[in-house]
Structure formats: C-alpha cells, structure tokens
Write a protein that holds these residues in place. Structure first.
Motif, PDB file in Angstrom:
ATOM      1  N   PRO A 152      31.610  37.902  40.162  1.00  0.00           N
ATOM      2  CA  PRO A 152      31.532  38.233  41.596  1.00  0.00           C
ATOM      3  C   PRO A 152      32.792  38.961  42.070  1.00  0.00           C
ATOM      4  N   ALA A 153      33.928  38.629  41.456  1.00  0.00           N
ATOM      5  CA  ALA A 153      35.186  39.257  41.868  1.00  0.00           C
ATOM      6  C   ALA A 153      35.252  40.733  41.482  1.00  0.00           C
ATOM      7  N   ASP A 154      34.328  41.187  40.611  1.00  0.00           N
ATOM      8  CA  ASP A 154      34.341  42.595  40.191  1.00  0.00           C
ATOM      9  C   ASP A 154      33.673  43.506  41.212  1.00  0.00           C
TER      10      ASP A 154
ATOM     11  N   LEU B  18      44.114  47.805  40.024  1.00  0.00           N
ATOM     12  CA  LEU B  18      44.684  47.468  41.327  1.00  0.00           C
ATOM     13  C   LEU B  18      43.643  46.757  42.190  1.00  0.00           C
ATOM     14  N   ARG B  19      42.434  47.323  42.220  1.00  0.00           N
ATOM     15  CA  ARG B  19      41.377  46.714  43.047  1.00  0.00           C
ATOM     16  C   ARG B  19      41.027  45.329  42.524  1.00  0.00           C
ATOM     17  N   LEU B  20      41.068  45.169  41.194  1.00  0.00           N
ATOM     18  CA  LEU B  20      40.770  43.855  40.615  1.00  0.00           C
ATOM     19  C   LEU B  20      41.864  42.848  40.952  1.00  0.00           C
ATOM     20  N   VAL B  21      43.106  43.313  41.013  1.00  0.00           N
ATOM     21  CA  VAL B  21      44.210  42.423  41.383  1.00  0.00           C
ATOM     22  C   VAL B  21      44.029  41.947  42.819  1.00  0.00           C
TER      23      VAL B  21
ATOM     24  N   GLU C 151      41.329  37.266  41.150  1.00  0.00           N
ATOM     25  CA  GLU C 151      40.660  36.383  40.193  1.00  0.00           C
ATOM     26  C   GLU C 151      41.149  36.795  38.805  1.00  0.00           C
ATOM     27  N   THR C 152      41.989  35.946  38.217  1.00  0.00           N
ATOM     28  CA  THR C 152      42.614  36.354  36.957  1.00  0.00           C
ATOM     29  C   THR C 152      41.772  36.006  35.740  1.00  0.00           C
ATOM     30  N   GLU C 153      40.858  35.049  35.883  1.00  0.00           N
ATOM     31  CA  GLU C 153      40.054  34.672  34.718  1.00  0.00           C
ATOM     32  C   GLU C 153      39.048  35.782  34.409  1.00  0.00           C
TER      33      GLU C 153
ATOM     34  N   ARG D 109      39.011  41.705  30.525  1.00  0.00           N
ATOM     35  CA  ARG D 109      37.688  42.187  30.134  1.00  0.00           C
ATOM     36  C   ARG D 109      37.099  43.084  31.229  1.00  0.00           C
ATOM     37  N   SER D 110      37.219  42.627  32.474  1.00  0.00           N
ATOM     38  CA  SER D 110      36.660  43.424  33.570  1.00  0.00           C
ATOM     39  C   SER D 110      37.346  44.779  33.690  1.00  0.00           C
TER      40      SER D 110
END
Lengths: 311, 212
Positions: A91-93, A133-136, A140-142, A146-147
């Motif tokens: 979901p965090a992606d 950057l957007r993922l940071v 959500e680091t878990e 991979r993402s």
C-alpha cells in the motif's frame, strides 16, 4: 497526383512500400479470420480479430509522425497498468506508482517535441532519483529496497523502452523526413521473428535452451528463427531504411537475438509471479505484455544502432 | 430531464473514462441483467465499485441502474446529495435507523416496483482493502419482498487497490469482475444470505484463478 503524395504530402518516399507491408499484414489478418470461419475454430477467429484491431490501431498511430507518441503512450499505459496489477505491491507504494502515469505523458512529450537529450535521461536519471524519494516520504521501510528496484524496472521496461519506437518515427530517413520505415521494419521484424522461432521450434524440436525459464524455447527454433529473420530483413530493410542488404541481414539476426531475450525475460517474470498470461486485454493473445515483451528489448537496440549509424 | 442528464453523463463520461482507466475484464458477462427489475449484489472496497459496475453494464440497462448508497456519507451535504442523486441515481440508505418504525428498504423496494435495477453492497461498508467482509442479510430481506426478482451476485477485484478507502489518489490497476448466475429468493433469509456469501467466495476464487 500519385498515391503517397495524396496521403502524406511531400517527401513521403517510403510510403508506397510501407503501405504494401501494412496491406500484407492486414491481408494476413483477414485470411486468418476467413480460415477461422472455415475451420470453425473459435480460437483462430478471436486471435485474428484481435490482430485486425492491433493492425488498425497501429496503422492509425503511424499515419503521421505526430500520431506515434499518442499510440505508443497508450501502449505504455496499458503495459504499465498490466505490470503493476501482476506485481505484489505494498500500500505504501501507491504514491510512487501514481507518478509513473504522469511520467508516461511527460516522456512522450519529449518524444513529440524531439528533445533527444531529455528523452534519453528523463526515466533513467530523473525518475530514477525521484522514485526512492517518494518511497521515503511514504515512511515504510519494510520492503523498501524491493519496491524501489521493481518500480524503476517497470518504468524502464514499459515507458522508457517502448518510447523508443515512437522516437524512431521522428528520426528522418534520408530524403524522407520521418521514420515510418524504421518503425515498420522494427515492428514487423520483431513480430515475425516470434512467429519464425515458434514455427521452427515446433517443426524441429530438439534440445531446449533454458527449460527452467521457458520450456518451449529450443535451439532449433532460436537458430531457425534467426536465419529466417536475417533473410527477410536482408530484403525488407533496404526497402524501408538506409540499411544495405548485408547490413539488413545483420540487423535481422540482431533483432532475433534481442526479441528472444525480451521474450524469456518476460517468461521469467510470469514464472516468478505464477501466471501463464500477463493479462486478458487482448483476446486470444493474453495480455499486452505478452505482445510487447520482445519489443522492450528490440526497440532500444534497433534505435541506438540506427542512431549511431545514420543520425 | 434528470434521468436524461444521468444517462448522457454515464454513457458518454463515466463509461469511456472508467473503461480506459481500469479496463473491462469480466467473466460471466451474459449473467448481467439487461432489463429490470433486478437486484445486483456486489462486494465493496472502493468508491470506484459503482463506477466500474456502470462501465460493465449493458448500455440498455444504464438508465435503470440505482445504486444503494449510505445516506450518512453521500447525503451529508446538500451538494453531495444533489450530485450523487442527479449523476449516479443513488438511493440513499440510512445505515443507522432513525426511528423504529421507519422502513430502511422503502427506497430500494420502490425502485424495484418501478422496474429498475438496484445495486446493493451487502457487506455494508468498504471494509478492509481487497478483503471480502461479512455478507449482511439486507439483500435477503429485499429479495423476500420480491420473490420473482432475480438477484445477481458480482465480485470485483483490484478496485480497492486503485482507490482504497481514505485515499484520494487514483492509481489505475486492471479491474477484474466475475458474475454468477441470477437466483431468486429461496424461502429462507438466513439460508439465502449464506448461499450468497458462498457464491461470493466462489466468484472470488474464480477471479483469482483466472489470472494464474
């Protein structure tokens, strides 16, 4: 006034050839449909009907150089949507995945305005730096690594690679002013090579190349397909592009190799996920990715070879 | 007039846009009702559910579609109330009973009497993303009043990924749907609800198996 001037205005020299080839492709699809009707084979019929639709869209999208970004932008969109549907995303992606869609529009915008420098770095540099950057920001680091890897790879495959076909359309063939001949050569050679490899493999069988990834791929199919592709390209490419007969044969063989790689890479992806077809959007063919898998490898290779040699 | 605006909006705006963004992948299309009255029972994960159903339905049935929607959400302000009833034709449903004598199913029942197609989300809310919640007996109660009206179960997948609850950013994933054979009220509310839940489960398996 002769035919090509009527259709595309001045300096459209490859057009009669191009239309001959398009005509052959359409003829093939119609014959396929008739065969399907006569054999009462629903499968053949559905497949041919989808072919007709693909060819109609392709003809429309290559009608003028300015149409190509729209057509291939749309194909990129379908391929991207299908790819992220197959993948298991967190979901965090979502935030990062969202930006891939505007990125399609932006990438094809560079294609349309023929800004080569930006076209060639936008995804591999700017989007590549932006996605992590957007993922940071999503905090959500878990599964972060991979993402970040997967999302960038998907963007490269479905947006960057495929946009090369549209840019080919902008490369002026000598005396012509546009690249329809390049696009036709690339797409026809890529599509037919898949068919050649399949037919040779069925006819001869024999030892398999990488049974763990793609059990249907045999050395006989690969080499037979490569030979047939080289032979066809030796005649086709000089008609449509500045390549000579000999160079055309070489390009045919190269595209056969690249098409094979694209095919097995997608096989590995599907095997990893555990699906047989990448989707259902093309009745009789599976998904979009099943159709454009070879093109994701042949397009950039053909583009950069041609760019280096002639532009 | 209101009906005409709705049909034009649905046919020319919602359908093409949703089809383009989410695709139209569906199994058992032939089970979709072409004429009313009928009850469509669908799982609920996203605001896109209604729009996706509109994109899947046969064109002829568009004018008859009446989604049942939570009054506390869609009719919270006069503007959203006007918008959702004009453009989507929703039937507002009070999720919390205001008075003991009020009939919560009066709206859907009236629509069925007029020969319309009522869309109900029997889970009652969007629930957890991409998870089938518990099927509530509302559909059975409605079907009991109209034993001749067919109930069509539909399961939809991936819309909760495209636009989950609480999110305002749409990320297009390919939507997938499966439709089961229409059934009429079996005579027992509990049994009917249990059968509906079982069918939903089967449809879910069918949708997930189609991709592998």
């Amino acid at each position: 006034m002769n035919l090509h001037q009527w259709i595309a205005g001045s300096s459209y020299n490859t057009l009669p050839h191009g239309f001959l080839v398009l005509g052959l492709m359409i003829g093939g699809a119609v014959v396929g449909m008739l065969a399907g009707l006569m054999l009462k084979s629903n499968e053949v019929l559905i497949r041919s009907r989808t072919w007709l639709l693909i060819i109609a869209l392709f003809s429309l999208g290559t009608w003028r150089p300015g149409f190509a970004p729209w057509l291939f932008g749309f194909i990129s969109f379908l391929a991207l949507r299908e790819f992220i549907t197959l993948l298991e995303t967190r979901p965090a992606d979502r935030g990062a995945l969202f930006w891939l869609f505007p990125a399609i529009i932006i990438q094809y915008f560079w294609v349309g305005m023929q800004w080569y420098g930006m076209f060639i770095i936008f995804i591999p540099v700017w989007l590549f730096l932006f996605i992590p950057l957007r993922l940071v920001i999503a905090e959500e680091t878990e599964g972060f690594i991979r993402s970040a890897g997967v999302i960038n790879w998907v963007a490269m495959m479905t947006i960057f690679s495929l946009s090369h076909v549209a840019y080919l359309m902008q490369l002026p063939v000598v005396d012509v002013g546009h690249g329809l001949g390049y696009v036709l050569s690339l797409v026809i050679m890529t599509a037919l090579n898949d068919v050649f490899q399949f037919i040779w493999g069925k006819l001869l069988g024999g030892p398999k190349i990488i049974p763990k990834v793609s059990p249907g791929k045999t050395w006989s199919g690969f080499l037979g397909g490569m030979g047939t592709s080289a032979l066809l390209a030796a005649f086709l490419l000089p008609l449509l592009t500045p390549y000579s007969h000999l160079a055309g044969a070489g390009v045919g063989a190269l595209l056969a190799c690249c098409g094979f790689i694209g095919d097995v890479v997608e096989s590995a992806v599907k095997r990893d996920i555990g699906v047989k077809d990448s989707g259902t959007s093309l009745p009789g063919h599976g998904g979009i990715l099943d159709r454009v898998d070879s093109l994701t490898y042949t397009a950039p290779v053909f583009f950069h070879l041609t760019w280096y040699l002639f532009h | 007039m209101k009906r005409l605006i709705r049909i034009i909006f649905l046919a020319c705006c919602v359908r093409p846009l949703v089809s383009l963004l989410l695709g139209r992948c569906i199994k058992g299309r032939e089970h979709l009702p072409v004429s009313g009255p009928a009850i469509i029972a669908a799982n609920h994960n996203s605001h896109l559910d209604i729009l996706y159903l509109i994109a899947l339905m046969p064109l002829k049935a568009l004018a008859l579609l009446r989604p049942v929607a939570a009054a506390d959400y869609f009719c919270s302000t006069p503007i959203t109330s006007w918008l959702s009833s004009t453009f989507l034709g929703i039937i507002p449903l009070e999720r919390k009973r205001s008075s003991f004598h009020a009939d919560p199913l009066a709206g859907p029942a009236a629509a069925l009497e007029q020969g319309e197609i009522v869309i109900i989300f029997p889970e009652g809310s969007r629930g957890k993303p991409e998870e089938l919640g518990q099927i509530k007996p509302g559909v059975a109660h409605l079907a009991k009043r109209f034993p001749a009206v067919p109930v069509v179960p539909i399961f939809m997948r991936n819309l909760g990924k495209s636009l989950p609850r609480g999110s305002f950013v749409l990320v297009p994933f390919c939507g997938k749907a499966a439709v089961a054979e229409p059934r009429c009220f079996s005579g027992d509310t509990k049994l009917f609800t249990a059968e509906l839940a079982a069918t939903m489960q089967q449809l879910e398996d069918q949708v997930d198996a189609a991709s592998s």
